[in-house]
Enzyme design. Structure first.
Site, PDB file in Angstrom:
ATOM      1  N   LYS A 113      86.690 -62.534  41.462  1.00 46.45           N
ATOM      2  CA  LYS A 113      88.087 -62.317  41.852  1.00 46.45           C
ATOM      3  C   LYS A 113      88.828 -61.424  40.855  1.00 46.45           C
ATOM      4  CE  LYS A 113      87.963 -65.463  45.276  1.00 46.45           C
ATOM      5  NZ  LYS A 113      86.596 -65.976  45.235  1.00 46.45           N
TER       6      LYS A 113
HETATM    7  C1  PLP Z   1      85.751 -66.294  46.261  1.00 43.25           C
HETATM    8  C2  PLP Z   1      84.326 -66.463  45.919  1.00 43.25           C
HETATM    9  C3  PLP Z   1      83.327 -66.252  46.877  1.00 43.25           C
HETATM   10  C4  PLP Z   1      83.640 -65.912  48.322  1.00 43.25           C
HETATM   11  O1  PLP Z   1      84.200 -64.646  48.462  1.00 43.25           O
HETATM   12  P1  PLP Z   1      84.994 -64.275  49.817  1.00 43.25           P
HETATM   13  O2  PLP Z   1      85.585 -62.943  49.560  1.00 43.25           O
HETATM   14  O3  PLP Z   1      86.025 -65.342  50.003  1.00 43.25           O
HETATM   15  O4  PLP Z   1      83.990 -64.265  50.914  1.00 43.25           O
HETATM   16  C5  PLP Z   1      82.011 -66.380  46.456  1.00 43.25           C
HETATM   17  N1  PLP Z   1      81.696 -66.719  45.186  1.00 43.25           N
HETATM   18  C6  PLP Z   1      82.638 -66.936  44.252  1.00 43.25           C
HETATM   19  C7  PLP Z   1      82.219 -67.328  42.875  1.00 43.25           C
HETATM   20  C8  PLP Z   1      83.981 -66.815  44.583  1.00 43.25           C
HETATM   21  O5  PLP Z   1      84.909 -67.035  43.644  1.00 43.25           O
END
Ligand code: PLP
Length: 494
Positions: A113
């Site tokens: 993120k």
């Molecule tokens: C948010 C997240 C995901 C999923 O990503 P999306 O964009 O919501 O599909 C997968 N792995 C981790 C560690 C995340 O923080």
């Protein structure tokens, strides 16, 4: 480049700054660029020689045409500095044979993120100025763990903004909880919610669509905006690392320019994998996108049968950031493939009946690119152990879901293309389950797991997580989901 809503044909077009400032279109749809800009072979060739920040500015400038190239480059340099991300913000490693791993967790909160949420507040802050906005922006976030911390870290002390985060109290890891409860900053607020991620997300969506809340806030010089992956400002920086990974493979002599590769993405809200699809539509040579899920496998079923059905049990798993029943960004895929009318139809059905169904032709079109695989809890743990023992790499629970899916896909397809599994979190962010997967027994406690995993594997604890148990807890409150509205108003008008 103008932006339009996924739900209304011929709707009013808005600028990219407005789309980033607002988050959600006023018909409840998501913003999308009115067309997908092209990345031709010459441009791709030029990108190969660039560093990550130049690649980012080049890709972003195709979508954010009301920002100058210099502004975007400046924001990329501020976001992806060596101090925050180390030498390469998105390094690519070989696992074995044609299987590679793209690591997206070298930022300040140790999850992917950060790739979006370090740059988005900068784009957002410029958007306020570009739109002559004088009110305070209240960023409202529902999180299954990683978004919350990354958004708090990105927006902390950004002038003109306040940020409020809701997380499900029993749906995040101890480390994630500690990260959020210890958040510093003069403009931040964090509450736990009794319920799961969908409860938190529905609560936030309800607040966003409530006109009386908006008018109360407006009277006090405040407006709501979102940092969830429904905001275009979250999505667009994620396109960059797919392009960058491709360039790095060409640079390393692993593929020739134009050769197709696959990406396998551990998926929750469908934001990350959708960014890969945009990269493909721009012209990046991508063949398949493998959508990897845990036992909350609503997307696996959707990609296999064309039926999206959220009427099912919700499972809390060791990959909590993927514990989702409504993948919001799937709406963008429907819009891109089938247009606004069909998207609105499906979204109305989803909110009324909790399900919708594609036609056979529609499913076939989506399956040209997307294939779904899911991994159960036991295979996730086995994959962590296998990759550690046989490839000498420590991976987290989410990455393990993707690596397991990538291996199955490669075994099934036998196409002999390079497949890049996307690694979305540091193993230390989920150290308790990673430790258990390796050793066969639980650590003495969730926070102790950081040191115990370090002792077991002799790998480094990332600086942002080191000694986290000694930090001061600042945000302890847990509230009922029905009290979210009041919590928002109290914080906004404070
Ligand atoms: C948010 C997240 C995901 C999923 O990503 P999306 O964009 O919501 O599909 C997968 N792995 C981790 C560690 C995340 O923080």
């Amino acid at each position: 480049m103008n932006f339009i809503s996924t739900r209304t044909k011929d709707c009013k077009k808005v600028s990219s700054a407005f789309a980033i400032k607002t988050g959600l279109a006023n018909d409840g749809g998501l913003f999308m660029p009115e067309s997908i800009p092209e990345l031709n072979k010459n441009e791709l060739n030029a990108l190969i020689k660039m560093n990550y920040c130049d690649r980012a500015a080049t890709v972003l400038s195709k979508f954010l045409t009301d920002y100058t190239y210099e502004e975007l480059l400046d924001d990329a340099k501020g976001a992806y500095s060596k101090e925050k991300f180390g030498p390469h913000p998105a390094p690519l490693n070989n696992l074995s044979g044609d299987l590679y791993m793209l690591e997206l967790w070298h930022g300040p909160t140790c999850a992917f993120k950060d790739m979006a949420l370090q740059i988005m507040p900068r784009l957002f802050s410029r958007a306020l100025r570009k739109c002559n906005e004088t009110r305070t922006a209240l960023i409202l976030v529902a999180t299954s763990g990683d978004t919350g911390k990354a958004a708090l870290e990105g927006y902390r002390d950004i002038p003109g903004t306040k940020i409020k985060v809701f997380y499900p109290i029993d749906g995040v890891s101890r480390v994630q909880k500690m990260q959020m409860q210890t958040q510093l900053g003069s403009n931040v607020s964090v509450d736990g919610i009794v319920g799961n991620f969908d409860d938190a997300q529905s609560g936030v969506k309800k607040i966003f669509s409530d006109a009386s809340i908006a008018s109360k806030l407006n009277k006090n010089g405040v407006f709501l905006s979102s940092a969830n992956s429904i905001n275009w400002g979250r999505l667009v920086p994620q396109i960059v690392y797919y392009v960058s990974a491709y360039c790095d493979l060409v640079n390393a002599g692993k593929i020739s320019l134009g050769e197709k590769i696959n990406f396998c993405v551990p998926t929750g809200n469908f934001g990350n994998i959708f960014a890969a699809y945009i990269a493909k539509l721009m012209g990046l040579p991508i063949d398949k996108l493998i959508c990897a899920s845990n036992i909350n496998n609503v997307l696996t079923e959707f990609l296999k049968t064309g039926v999206y059905d959220r009427n099912r049990a919700f499972h809390t798993t060791i990959s909590p950031s993927m514990d989702i029943l409504i993948s919001s960004n799937l709406e963008r895929l429907l819009f891109t493939c089938f247009g606004a009318d069909r998207t609105r139809e499906c979204m109305v059905k989803l909110s009324k009946d909790g399900r919708y169904e594609l036609t056979t032709d529609e499913l076939k079109f989506i399956n040209d690119t997307f294939i779904g695989y899911y991994t159960d809890e036991s295979d996730t743990k086995l994959t962590i152990k296998d990759i550690y023992e046989n490839e000498n790499r420590l991976i987290d629970t989410h990455t393990a879901v993707a690596v397991c899916a990538a291996k199955r896909f490669m075994n099934d397809s036998k196409a002999g293309r390079i497949t890049v599994a996307v690694s979305t979190a540091s193993p230390y962010k989920f150290s308790s389950d990673v430790f258990t997967s390796l050793s066969g027994h639980a650590p003495s406690g969730d926070l102790e797991a950081l040191d115990e995993l370090n002792a077991l594997t002799k790998t480094d604890i990332p600086t942002p997580l080191d000694k986290i148990s000694e930090r001061k807890i600042l945000h302890k409150r847990v509230i009922d989901k029905d009290d979210m509205e009041r919590a928002v108003l109290d914080f906004a008008l404070d």
